[in-house]
Design an enzyme around this catalytic site. Structure first.
Site, PDB file in Angstrom:
ATOM      1  N   ASP A   9    -173.446  41.202 -41.694  1.00 28.65           N
ATOM      2  CA  ASP A   9    -173.625  42.484 -41.014  1.00 28.65           C
ATOM      3  C   ASP A   9    -173.216  42.304 -39.551  1.00 28.65           C
ATOM      4  O   ASP A   9    -173.796  41.488 -38.839  1.00 28.65           O
ATOM      5  CB  ASP A   9    -175.112  42.871 -41.127  1.00 28.65           C
ATOM      6  N   GLU A 106    -170.364  46.022 -42.865  1.00 30.39           N
ATOM      7  CA  GLU A 106    -171.175  45.127 -43.694  1.00 30.39           C
ATOM      8  C   GLU A 106    -170.398  44.757 -44.959  1.00 30.39           C
ATOM      9  O   GLU A 106    -169.605  45.549 -45.454  1.00 30.39           O
ATOM     10  CB  GLU A 106    -172.466  45.836 -44.149  1.00 30.39           C
TER      11      GLU A 106
END
Lengths: 413, 88
Positions: A9, A106
């Site tokens: 992320d 992500e």
């Protein structure tokens, strides 16, 4: 064999990229937000310093400025973020071909098969973390676990710039004491329901019998049970740069709040025409429709329904969307933004089953009308032909979702 | 000493296999610096100048310096203050 799954992320992605490109603002509170004159005036991302002032994603720019008068607000530069997203993905793809993006910033990676070459999950995670920092100049948090849900939890657990490993030995200590809403897909509504029956932590949720959850939540009950116990076995999709289109949608934040059904109808027609036109261009017909509404308090509701037949006729999409909207929206607040999307695609030459109660000739005429309008719009511009109903308030309907492209997050299922 | 991002005028050689090699840098009017040797090529970010791309570590007249290829523009970490026409 136990899987090794990473979730990477990029921390405050848009803000981090902007801070990289503007060294002079790196030590200031920074937020990336839309242009206020188009009323897209909300915070999209903020950096760590702005976070300390209590600036929140999704809040209007003026409100953020009130909390933090020195906040530097930068308009978004999507092509740049797209480039960074691809650069990060290129690094991931060196470790595995199973890279599944989840939005622009992500990705999940299944590195089960790479352990012999690159070392265990944690080692790969640390290497990715280091390489992104060196090569992209931004930081990532990486979660390592044996399923996608816990890997995602791990990447959220410690930020920024961290690696969290969640194993079968430690998950009960790390994950179970956390509040239920930290679990992927437990939103405000599910949280309220769970809290209502006395479930506040993920551990409490995990301990409930699946039969009970099923009775309360339907098939979601099983999903919640699996998620909280680490039993999720959803695979990480293989990366495909020419990924098949699964849905086509457009949404807009209108220049003023929508207050009446008439307003909504006009905007839905503009959106439906764009969606229909894009579907026809790409040769699709769809059978599922989703309408999402965000009110002026930024609460979002989305509902889905099915078409009786595969369609890409603009007016059919618009009318169905309006029908669905009237069914679920009760006007407790004016509307700030609205979007529609069509999915469940088939090729547009799919045979149609006619029936006695539908005038199929009329549908063919509508299809011809749409394709004639498409040609006109392509040659003479988007506003050369318009529905008369849109001219009631041209300022509200004069936007072109087809060419003012937007980036949408991708769903888990 | 402050550092800024300076886009530079480059002379680059393209090989038949598609690889490229920076040969020389035009530095201001009339000053051409030949790159004597390329020591390293890797993707890297420049925190000082603010950017990311392919970083070439070059030796120019005995000095080691970095030159970045970002998309299709070349830049260096220049020392001092940018001149007004260089701010982009």
């Amino acid at each position: 064999m136990e899987r090794v799954i990473l979730h990477s992320d990029c921390n405050s992605f848009y803000a981090s990229v902007e801070c990289l490109y503007h060294p002079e603002i790196r030590n200031k509170p920074v937020a990336v937000g839309g242009e206020p004159e188009h009323r897209h005036g909300i915070i999209l991302t903020k950096n760590g310093i702005a976070k300390k002032y209590g600036v929140k994603t999704g809040e209007p720019l003026w409100k953020a400025k009130q909390k933090c008068p020195d906040l530097v607000i930068i308009p978004p530069n999507y092509p740049l973020y797209q480039r960074f997203s691809e650069m990060a993905r290129k690094i991931y793809l060196e470790y595995t071909d199973k890279v599944e993006p989840f939005g622009i910033d992500e990705s999940w990676l299944d590195v089960t098969g790479s352990a012999k070459i690159y070392g265990d999950g944690e080692k790969i995670a640390r290497e990715i973390n280091r390489r992104v920092k060196e090569e992209l100049g931004i930081t990532v948090s990486v979660g390592v676990s044996w399923n996608k849900i816990f890997a995602k939890f791990g990447s959220d657990y410690k930020k920024p710039d961290a690696v969290t490993v969640i194993t079968k030995e430690n998950y009960k200590e790390i994950i179970w004491p956390q509040p239920v809403e930290d679990l992927l897909y437990v939103g405000p509504a599910t949280k309220r329901k769970l809290n209502g029956i006395g479930i506040h932590t993920i551990g409490e949720l995990a301990a409930i019998k699946p039969e009970y959850l099923r009775a309360k939540f339907g098939k979601w009950g099983d999903v919640l049970h699996d998620f909280s116990n680490g039993l999720d076995i959803t695979p990480v999709a293989e990366y495909d740069s020419t990924r098949a289109v699964k849905s086509i949608g457009n949404s807009t934040t209108t220049i003023r709040d929508l207050k009446t059904e008439e307003d909504v109808k006009m905007v839905l027609f503009v959106l439906a025409e764009s969606v229909g036109r894009r579907m026809r261009e790409q040769g699709f017909k769809g059978r599922e429709l989703s309408v999402a509404v965000r009110d002026n308090e930024l609460c979002t509701i989305a509902k889905q329904c099915k078409f009786e037949k595969f369609t890409n006729i603009s007016s059919e999409i618009a009318e169905k969307a309006f029908w669905l909207f009237r069914k679920f929206y009760s006007w407790y607040r004016p509307i700030r933004s609205i979007g529609i999307s069509v999915s469940d695609f088939a090729h547009d030459n799919i045979p149609t089953q006619t029936d006695l109660f539908c005038d199929e000739r009329q549908r063919i005429r509508m299809e011809r009308l749409d394709s004639a309008v498409d040609v006109l719009k392509r040659r003479f511009g988007n506003y050369c032909v318009q529905r008369a109903s849109l001219l009631k308030e041209p300022t509200l309907t004069r936007f072109n979702p087809k060419d003012e492209n937007t980036i949408h997050p991708i769903g888990y299922f | 000493m402050s550092v800024y991002k300076k886009y530079v005028d480059m002379i680059v050689r393209y090989y038949p296999d598609g690889t490229i090699r920076p040969m020389a840098v035009w530095w201001e009017e009339g000053k051409l610096y030949e790159i004597d040797r390329i020591l390293d090529v890797r993707p890297a970010a420049s925190l000082k100048a603010g950017g990311a791309g392919i970083r070439y570590t070059c030796r120019i007249q005995g000095h080691e310096t970095y030159i970045w290829l970002e998309d299709n523009r070349w830049f260096v970490e220049a020392k001092g203050k940018p001149r007004s026409q260089e701010v982009s």
